[in-house]
Design a protein around this motif. Sequence first.
Motif, short mmCIF file in Angstrom:
data_model
loop_
_atom_site.label_atom_id
_atom_site.label_comp_id
_atom_site.label_asym_id
_atom_site.label_seq_id
_atom_site.Cartn_x
_atom_site.Cartn_y
_atom_site.Cartn_z
N MET A 70 61.32 60.31 49.21
CA MET A 70 62.29 61.13 48.51
C MET A 70 61.53 62.29 47.87
O MET A 70 60.44 62.12 47.34
N SER A 71 62.10 63.43 47.95
CA SER A 71 61.41 64.60 47.40
C SER A 71 61.95 64.94 46.01
O SER A 71 63.08 64.60 45.66
N PHE A 72 61.12 65.59 45.27
CA PHE A 72 61.47 66.05 43.93
C PHE A 72 61.26 67.55 43.96
O PHE A 72 60.13 68.03 44.05
N SER A 73 62.34 68.32 43.91
CA SER A 73 62.26 69.76 44.13
C SER A 73 61.63 70.49 42.94
O SER A 73 61.56 69.98 41.83
N ARG A 74 61.20 71.72 43.21
CA ARG A 74 60.65 72.57 42.14
C ARG A 74 61.69 72.83 41.07
O ARG A 74 61.36 72.92 39.89
N GLN A 76 64.03 70.80 40.11
CA GLN A 76 64.10 69.60 39.27
C GLN A 76 62.90 69.54 38.32
O GLN A 76 63.04 69.16 37.16
N VAL A 77 61.72 69.92 38.81
CA VAL A 77 60.54 69.96 37.96
C VAL A 77 60.73 70.99 36.85
O VAL A 77 60.41 70.73 35.69
N ASP A 78 61.30 72.15 37.19
CA ASP A 78 61.57 73.18 36.18
C ASP A 78 62.51 72.65 35.12
O ASP A 78 62.32 72.90 33.92
N LYS A 79 63.53 71.92 35.54
CA LYS A 79 64.51 71.38 34.59
C LYS A 79 63.86 70.35 33.66
O LYS A 79 64.06 70.39 32.44
N VAL A 80 63.07 69.44 34.24
CA VAL A 80 62.38 68.43 33.43
C VAL A 80 61.39 69.09 32.48
O VAL A 80 61.28 68.72 31.31
N SER A 109 55.63 67.87 41.35
CA SER A 109 56.72 67.63 42.31
C SER A 109 56.31 66.56 43.32
O SER A 109 57.09 65.65 43.62
N GLN A 110 55.08 66.64 43.83
CA GLN A 110 54.59 65.65 44.79
C GLN A 110 54.44 64.28 44.12
O GLN A 110 54.81 63.26 44.70
N GLN A 111 53.89 64.27 42.90
CA GLN A 111 53.67 63.00 42.20
C GLN A 111 55.00 62.30 41.89
O GLN A 111 55.13 61.09 42.10
N LEU A 112 55.97 63.06 41.40
CA LEU A 112 57.27 62.45 41.10
C LEU A 112 57.97 61.98 42.37
O LEU A 112 58.64 60.95 42.38
N GLY A 113 57.80 62.72 43.45
CA GLY A 113 58.35 62.29 44.73
C GLY A 113 57.75 60.98 45.18
O GLY A 113 58.45 60.08 45.67
N SER A 114 56.43 60.82 44.99
CA SER A 114 55.76 59.56 45.34
C SER A 114 56.27 58.41 44.49
O SER A 114 56.46 57.29 44.99
N ILE A 115 56.49 58.67 43.22
CA ILE A 115 57.02 57.62 42.33
C ILE A 115 58.41 57.20 42.79
O ILE A 115 58.72 56.00 42.86
N ASP A 128 59.64 57.43 45.80
CA ASP A 128 59.48 56.69 47.06
C ASP A 128 59.12 55.23 46.79
O ASP A 128 59.63 54.32 47.43
N TYR A 129 58.21 55.02 45.86
CA TYR A 129 57.79 53.66 45.52
C TYR A 129 58.96 52.87 44.93
O TYR A 129 59.15 51.69 45.25
N ILE A 130 59.75 53.51 44.09
CA ILE A 130 60.92 52.84 43.51
C ILE A 130 61.91 52.46 44.60
O ILE A 130 62.50 51.37 44.57
N GLU A 131 62.07 53.31 45.60
CA GLU A 131 62.94 52.97 46.74
C GLU A 131 62.40 51.75 47.48
O GLU A 131 63.16 50.88 47.89
N GLN A 132 61.08 51.67 47.64
CA GLN A 132 60.48 50.51 48.30
C GLN A 132 60.77 49.24 47.51
O GLN A 132 61.07 48.19 48.09
N LEU A 133 60.65 49.33 46.19
CA LEU A 133 60.93 48.16 45.36
C LEU A 133 62.39 47.73 45.49
O LEU A 133 62.70 46.54 45.42
N GLY A 134 63.29 48.69 45.67
CA GLY A 134 64.70 48.38 45.83
C GLY A 134 65.00 47.61 47.10
O GLY A 134 66.05 46.96 47.21
N GLU A 135 64.11 47.68 48.07
CA GLU A 135 64.31 46.98 49.34
C GLU A 135 63.89 45.51 49.27
O GLU A 135 64.18 44.74 50.18
#
Length: 96
Positions: A1-5, A7-11, A28-34, A36-43
């Motif tokens: 999952m990506s985290f757009s610029r 969204q980073v600006d808003k945060v 943006s890359q780091q939050l996207g990785s986080i 992605d990991y949360i999605e894996q945990l959801g599975e």
Amino acid sequence: MSFSREQVDKVALLSRLELTDEEKDRISQQLGSILDYIEQLGELDTEGVEPLAHCLPIQNVFREDVVEESLSIDEALGNAPKRRDEFFAVPPPIEK
């Protein structure tokens, strides 16, 4: 999952952070990785797994409630900088 610029600006705005363009790209890359990991945990199959409030077996340790002798007023107020009868004397919280 990506985290757009955007969204980073808003945060960053909500967090009152001033970030450079390089920091925004990296975050943006780091939050996207986080995410992605949360999605894996959801599975994961968590059927039958009891919810936890803490990962360690913690419990309260209670002692018997026993009435004991307490300090006298003179002992309790012995080191008070100021005293008024049986009470601590403190300055008023709001000056007139």
